[in-house]
Enzyme design. Structure first.
Site, PDB file in Angstrom:
ATOM      1  NE  ARG A 186     -18.561   4.053   2.219  1.00  0.00           N
ATOM      2  CZ  ARG A 186     -19.763   3.531   2.232  1.00  0.00           C
ATOM      3  NH1 ARG A 186     -20.319   2.732   1.327  1.00  0.00           N
ATOM      4  NH2 ARG A 186     -20.638   3.824   3.318  1.00  0.00           N
ATOM      5  CG  ASP A 187     -19.204  12.316   2.713  1.00  0.00           C
ATOM      6  OD1 ASP A 187     -19.574  12.723   1.815  1.00  0.00           O
ATOM      7  OD2 ASP A 187     -19.610  12.803   4.094  1.00  0.00           O
ATOM      8  CB  ILE A 188     -13.705  13.041  -1.135  1.00  0.00           C
ATOM      9  CG1 ILE A 188     -12.649  11.961  -0.374  1.00  0.00           C
ATOM     10  CG2 ILE A 188     -13.047  14.395  -1.577  1.00  0.00           C
ATOM     11  CD1 ILE A 188     -11.901  12.511   0.916  1.00  0.00           C
ATOM     12  CG  ASN A 198     -16.424  15.655   4.800  1.00  0.00           C
ATOM     13  OD1 ASN A 198     -16.980  16.305   5.750  1.00  0.00           O
ATOM     14  ND2 ASN A 198     -17.200  14.849   4.319  1.00  0.00           N
TER      15      ASN A 198
END
Length: 179
Positions: free
Chosen positions: A46-48, A52
């Protein structure tokens, strides 16, 4: 090493192209990590985003920061106050506050692939609200990816479909086409 954001910014600032052979490798390694997370441990990142994705000096690619990831053991509900991801890398359904699954990560990887190929941001509004609106609409530039072969363009466009049912359904499927 360095994160993908730093590499992208440095290449852009110095007008240096990231060699084409490295782009599918980086994206492929991200997809392998996500395929494992999605299928082996039932986890959606949910935070690509470029920050990251870590690149080692030895050529390793790591997906980092699973701080807002959701697994089957966690609730699928997210309030607006809990939305912490970088807006420009959200999927349209995530930006609308709807339920997300592995295909939200697929969309984000599609954005990364687009940006590495085109050497520019896909969604880049004048402020967070404008960027979020661009993501919700999920409109691609009319001239996007014109210089790339049809097969590569088709892969990126499939990953960036507005409706999650029209996207790749798994990271493995995306990887297979990319290879």
């Amino acid at each position: 090493g360095v994160d993908l954001r730093r590499l992208f910014l440095k290449a852009t600032q110095e007008n240096v192209e990231i060699p084409l052979q490295y782009i599918p490798f980086i994206i492929g390694e991200i997809l392998k990590a996500l395929d494992f997370a999605h299928h082996k441990i039932s986890l959606v990142h949910r935070d690509i985003s470029p920050q990251n994705i870590l690149l080692s000096l030895e050529g390793e690619v790591k997906v980092a920061y699973f701080g807002i990831a959701k697994g089957h053991h966690r609730s699928h509900e997210t309030t607006q106050a809990q939305v912490k991801v970088k807006y420009a890398y959200m999927s349209p359904e995530q930006a609308r506050g709807e339920r997300v699954d592995a295909r939200t990560d697929i969309y984000a990887v599609g954005i990364l692939l687009y940006e590495l190929l085109e050497r520019k941001r896909l969604f880049d509004g004048v402020n967070d609200f404008a960027t979020l609106e661009q993501v919700r609409e999920s409109r691609l530039p009319n001239d996007c990816l014109q210089q790339w072969p049809g097969a590569l363009r088709a892969i990126v466009l499939k990953a960036l479909q507005r409706k999650s049912d029209d996207r790749y359904q798994s990271a493995g499927e995306f990887l297979k086409d990319l290879l």
